[in-house]
Design a protein around this motif. Structure first.
Motif, PDB file in Angstrom:
ATOM      1  N   SER A 160      12.104 -29.174  26.575  1.00  0.00           N
ATOM      2  CA  SER A 160      13.403 -28.876  25.980  1.00  0.00           C
ATOM      3  C   SER A 160      14.335 -28.162  26.960  1.00  0.00           C
ATOM      4  O   SER A 160      15.546 -28.131  26.742  1.00  0.00           O
ATOM      5  CB  SER A 160      13.220 -28.012  24.727  1.00  0.00           C
ATOM      6  N   ALA A 161      13.766 -27.597  28.039  1.00  0.00           N
ATOM      7  CA  ALA A 161      14.606 -26.899  29.014  1.00  0.00           C
ATOM      8  C   ALA A 161      15.417 -27.873  29.858  1.00  0.00           C
ATOM      9  O   ALA A 161      16.595 -27.637  30.138  1.00  0.00           O
ATOM     10  CB  ALA A 161      13.751 -26.006  29.910  1.00  0.00           C
ATOM     11  N   ASN A 162      14.785 -28.977  30.271  1.00  0.00           N
ATOM     12  CA  ASN A 162      15.517 -29.948  31.093  1.00  0.00           C
ATOM     13  C   ASN A 162      15.693 -31.301  30.395  1.00  0.00           C
ATOM     14  O   ASN A 162      16.204 -32.249  30.982  1.00  0.00           O
ATOM     15  CB  ASN A 162      14.809 -30.155  32.438  1.00  0.00           C
ATOM     16  N   GLN A 163      15.246 -31.383  29.133  1.00  0.00           N
ATOM     17  CA  GLN A 163      15.413 -32.577  28.299  1.00  0.00           C
ATOM     18  C   GLN A 163      14.782 -33.823  28.944  1.00  0.00           C
ATOM     19  O   GLN A 163      15.332 -34.921  28.857  1.00  0.00           O
ATOM     20  CB  GLN A 163      16.893 -32.818  28.010  1.00  0.00           C
ATOM     21  N   ILE A 164      13.626 -33.627  29.560  1.00  0.00           N
ATOM     22  CA  ILE A 164      12.917 -34.741  30.192  1.00  0.00           C
ATOM     23  C   ILE A 164      11.680 -35.082  29.358  1.00  0.00           C
ATOM     24  O   ILE A 164      10.876 -34.210  29.037  1.00  0.00           O
ATOM     25  CB  ILE A 164      12.506 -34.382  31.634  1.00  0.00           C
ATOM     26  N   ALA A 165      11.558 -36.364  29.013  1.00  0.00           N
ATOM     27  CA  ALA A 165      10.390 -36.865  28.304  1.00  0.00           C
ATOM     28  C   ALA A 165       9.532 -37.672  29.271  1.00  0.00           C
ATOM     29  O   ALA A 165      10.051 -38.396  30.120  1.00  0.00           O
ATOM     30  CB  ALA A 165      10.804 -37.723  27.123  1.00  0.00           C
ATOM     31  N   SER A 166       8.219 -37.522  29.154  1.00  0.00           N
ATOM     32  CA  SER A 166       7.318 -38.259  30.033  1.00  0.00           C
ATOM     33  C   SER A 166       5.963 -38.379  29.348  1.00  0.00           C
ATOM     34  O   SER A 166       5.792 -37.953  28.200  1.00  0.00           O
ATOM     35  CB  SER A 166       7.170 -37.541  31.382  1.00  0.00           C
ATOM     36  N   SER A 167       5.005 -38.959  30.035  1.00  0.00           N
ATOM     37  CA  SER A 167       3.642 -39.035  29.517  1.00  0.00           C
ATOM     38  C   SER A 167       2.680 -38.821  30.671  1.00  0.00           C
ATOM     39  O   SER A 167       3.016 -39.032  31.843  1.00  0.00           O
ATOM     40  CB  SER A 167       3.370 -40.375  28.839  1.00  0.00           C
ATOM     41  N   VAL A 168       1.469 -38.388  30.336  1.00  0.00           N
ATOM     42  CA  VAL A 168       0.468 -38.106  31.350  1.00  0.00           C
ATOM     43  C   VAL A 168      -0.881 -38.618  30.862  1.00  0.00           C
ATOM     44  O   VAL A 168      -1.184 -38.544  29.657  1.00  0.00           O
ATOM     45  CB  VAL A 168       0.402 -36.596  31.668  1.00  0.00           C
ATOM     46  N   SER A 169      -1.670 -39.152  31.773  1.00  0.00           N
ATOM     47  CA  SER A 169      -3.013 -39.598  31.446  1.00  0.00           C
ATOM     48  C   SER A 169      -4.005 -38.518  31.846  1.00  0.00           C
ATOM     49  O   SER A 169      -3.986 -38.024  32.978  1.00  0.00           O
ATOM     50  CB  SER A 169      -3.332 -40.908  32.185  1.00  0.00           C
ATOM     51  N   ILE A 170      -4.866 -38.129  30.916  1.00  0.00           N
ATOM     52  CA  ILE A 170      -5.871 -37.098  31.140  1.00  0.00           C
ATOM     53  C   ILE A 170      -7.230 -37.776  31.254  1.00  0.00           C
ATOM     54  O   ILE A 170      -7.635 -38.538  30.366  1.00  0.00           O
ATOM     55  CB  ILE A 170      -5.885 -36.080  29.992  1.00  0.00           C
ATOM     56  N   ILE A 171      -7.952 -37.484  32.341  1.00  0.00           N
ATOM     57  CA  ILE A 171      -9.184 -38.233  32.615  1.00  0.00           C
ATOM     58  C   ILE A 171     -10.455 -37.402  32.491  1.00  0.00           C
ATOM     59  O   ILE A 171     -11.549 -37.943  32.641  1.00  0.00           O
ATOM     60  CB  ILE A 171      -9.126 -38.865  34.026  1.00  0.00           C
ATOM     61  N   SER A 172     -10.335 -36.096  32.216  1.00  0.00           N
ATOM     62  CA  SER A 172     -11.541 -35.274  32.160  1.00  0.00           C
ATOM     63  C   SER A 172     -11.264 -33.999  31.379  1.00  0.00           C
ATOM     64  O   SER A 172     -10.108 -33.632  31.139  1.00  0.00           O
ATOM     65  CB  SER A 172     -12.009 -34.898  33.575  1.00  0.00           C
ATOM     66  N   ASP A 173     -12.355 -33.295  30.992  1.00  0.00           N
ATOM     67  CA  ASP A 173     -12.212 -32.001  30.329  1.00  0.00           C
ATOM     68  C   ASP A 173     -11.460 -31.007  31.215  1.00  0.00           C
ATOM     69  O   ASP A 173     -10.603 -30.261  30.743  1.00  0.00           O
ATOM     70  CB  ASP A 173     -13.592 -31.433  29.997  1.00  0.00           C
ATOM     71  N   GLU A 174     -11.803 -30.985  32.495  1.00  0.00           N
ATOM     72  CA  GLU A 174     -11.144 -30.035  33.393  1.00  0.00           C
ATOM     73  C   GLU A 174      -9.656 -30.307  33.478  1.00  0.00           C
ATOM     74  O   GLU A 174      -8.838 -29.372  33.443  1.00  0.00           O
ATOM     75  CB  GLU A 174     -11.773 -30.091  34.787  1.00  0.00           C
ATOM     76  N   ALA A 175      -9.271 -31.579  33.576  1.00  0.00           N
ATOM     77  CA  ALA A 175      -7.849 -31.920  33.633  1.00  0.00           C
ATOM     78  C   ALA A 175      -7.150 -31.537  32.334  1.00  0.00           C
ATOM     79  O   ALA A 175      -6.009 -31.048  32.344  1.00  0.00           O
ATOM     80  CB  ALA A 175      -7.683 -33.405  33.909  1.00  0.00           C
ATOM     81  N   PHE A 176      -7.822 -31.734  31.192  1.00  0.00           N
ATOM     82  CA  PHE A 176      -7.238 -31.389  29.891  1.00  0.00           C
ATOM     83  C   PHE A 176      -7.083 -29.880  29.770  1.00  0.00           C
ATOM     84  O   PHE A 176      -6.047 -29.376  29.332  1.00  0.00           O
ATOM     85  CB  PHE A 176      -8.127 -31.930  28.775  1.00  0.00           C
ATOM     86  N   PHE A 177      -8.126 -29.129  30.165  1.00  0.00           N
ATOM     87  CA  PHE A 177      -8.070 -27.670  30.112  1.00  0.00           C
ATOM     88  C   PHE A 177      -6.887 -27.147  30.927  1.00  0.00           C
ATOM     89  O   PHE A 177      -6.107 -26.311  30.453  1.00  0.00           O
ATOM     90  CB  PHE A 177      -9.373 -27.071  30.627  1.00  0.00           C
ATOM     91  N   ASN A 178      -6.754 -27.620  32.158  1.00  0.00           N
ATOM     92  CA  ASN A 178      -5.689 -27.131  33.028  1.00  0.00           C
ATOM     93  C   ASN A 178      -4.305 -27.600  32.576  1.00  0.00           C
ATOM     94  O   ASN A 178      -3.313 -26.888  32.754  1.00  0.00           O
ATOM     95  CB  ASN A 178      -5.953 -27.553  34.469  1.00  0.00           C
ATOM     96  N   PHE A 179      -4.241 -28.788  31.984  1.00  0.00           N
ATOM     97  CA  PHE A 179      -2.965 -29.258  31.431  1.00  0.00           C
ATOM     98  C   PHE A 179      -2.476 -28.297  30.352  1.00  0.00           C
ATOM     99  O   PHE A 179      -1.309 -27.872  30.345  1.00  0.00           O
ATOM    100  CB  PHE A 179      -3.135 -30.661  30.858  1.00  0.00           C
ATOM    101  N   ILE A 180      -3.367 -27.923  29.434  1.00  0.00           N
ATOM    102  CA  ILE A 180      -2.978 -26.993  28.365  1.00  0.00           C
ATOM    103  C   ILE A 180      -2.688 -25.614  28.937  1.00  0.00           C
ATOM    104  O   ILE A 180      -1.724 -24.950  28.538  1.00  0.00           O
ATOM    105  CB  ILE A 180      -4.091 -26.923  27.304  1.00  0.00           C
TER     106      ILE A 180
END
Length: 340
Positions: free
Chosen positions: A161-181
């Motif tokens: 909402s700060a820069n009004q940019i929408a995107s998507s990301v692919s998460i491939i592992s627990d570690e990637a999901f943990f760090n994403f959050i």
């Protein structure tokens, strides 16, 4: 005009999430946005934490694990721990004889992996004991939720909402999901792209299609996976011990700030005192358990505290944190945290 533009941009983003392509409509849809402070977000991060309980017979800690491979000795027998299956060798050796000392000695150096994927080299037994003693100071940390594994990859739609940019990301592992959050900020909204495949602690594969289904699957894991119930705590004994604050309250909208500064003391006679400064109000509380579900009700007379008067289901608790939710209409939450 600028706030209106931001609002419209977010509405457009939500519409984009709900209007999938024909391919997506055949097998995927997005069900609801969450933020870094949403309860589901914190539950998902705990699902994605490092699994740490499987070697507790060796390191005695729920918050870290020893990185494979390494070697231990048990009752003067050397055992190489090369895979997770080798933990059973340690258990079998301990159970083989009731008259030996069953001392597990780690051959140093080893590398410890914390629940948050941080690694630390441990050169000797003294440093190892210091580390374990440190983690033992925090027995009530909300640790990894075991018994639920996500089948990756998964896709997450994001909107800033700060820069009004929408995107998507692919998460491939627990570690990637943990760090994403972990790296989410207050201006980011995320939406999981469903369906998502999970495996429960019974090794059953299930398809999750909404946020509520995901939360229910997590609740099931918390209640029934033995690795999430290592320490038995009595709910009544916990809630009637000490005073509590409200770190999070959501009912239709977030209302946490309305209860800032309040302390709640729950008494064994089912009365509850809420105090803020020189002002105090007395109410009632009750709790019942039926078919494994603990319900909780709190009753106050004033307009502000009366807004807490709902029938809550107990989601999880320990000696310092209690989490309720109510899913009768939407996902509503009431958290209590022990005052330090």
């Amino acid at each position: 005009m600028f706030p209106l533009k931001k609002y419209l941009s977010f509405v457009v983003f939500l519409l984009l999430l709900s209007c999938q392509s024909e391919i997506d409509e055949q097998g995927s849809n997005s069900q609801g946005t969450v933020t870094s402070t949403s309860p589901l977000t914190s539950y998902l991060q705990r699902v994605a934490m490092v699994q740490t309980v499987q070697d507790n017979v060796i390191d005695g800690s729920t918050y870290c694990t020893i990185k494979l491979p390494y070697v231990v000795t048990v009752n003067n027998t050397q055992i190489a721990i090369n895979t997770t299956a080798d933990y059973q060798k340690v258990v079998d050796n301990i159970n083989a004889n009731t008259y030996d000392d069953d001392i597990v000695k780690i051959i140093f150096p080893v590398t410890m992996v914390y629940y948050n994927y941080i690694e630390k080299s441990i050169p000797n037994e003294a440093d190892f004991n210091t580390l374990i003693n440190y983690w033992n100071q925090f027995p009530d940390l909300l640790s990894k939720i075991n018994g639920l594994n996500i089948n990756y990859p998964i896709t997450i739609n994001t909107y800033n909402s700060a820069n009004q940019i929408a995107s998507s990301v692919s998460i491939i592992s627990d570690e990637a999901f943990f760090n994403f959050i972990k790296n989410l900020n207050a201006s980011q909204y995320i939406s999981l792209k469903y369906p998502i495949s999970i495996v429960d602690y019974n090794s059953q594969t299930k398809s999750i299609t909404t946020n509520l289904e995901f939360e229910n699957a997590i609740k099931y894991a918390i209640d029934y996976c033995p690795e999430n119930n290592i320490v038995t705590v009595d709910f009544t004994a916990a809630i009637t011990n000490g005073s509590w604050t409200i770190p999070y309250y959501f009912y239709d909208t977030e209302k946490t700030s309305s209860y800032s500064g309040y302390s709640f003391v729950f008494k064994a006679d089912n009365s509850v005192a809420a105090t803020k400064g020189a002002v105090s109000e007395t109410g009632q509380w009750e709790s019942t358990t039926q078919y494994g579900v603990t319900t909780f009700k709190i009753i106050f007379g004033s307009d502000l505290l009366g807004k807490l008067n709902h029938n809550w289901n107990l989601f999880e608790f320990n000696n310092s944190q209690i989490r309720f939710h109510d899913v009768s209409n939407s996902a509503n939450y009431l958290y209590f945290e022990k005052k330090s």
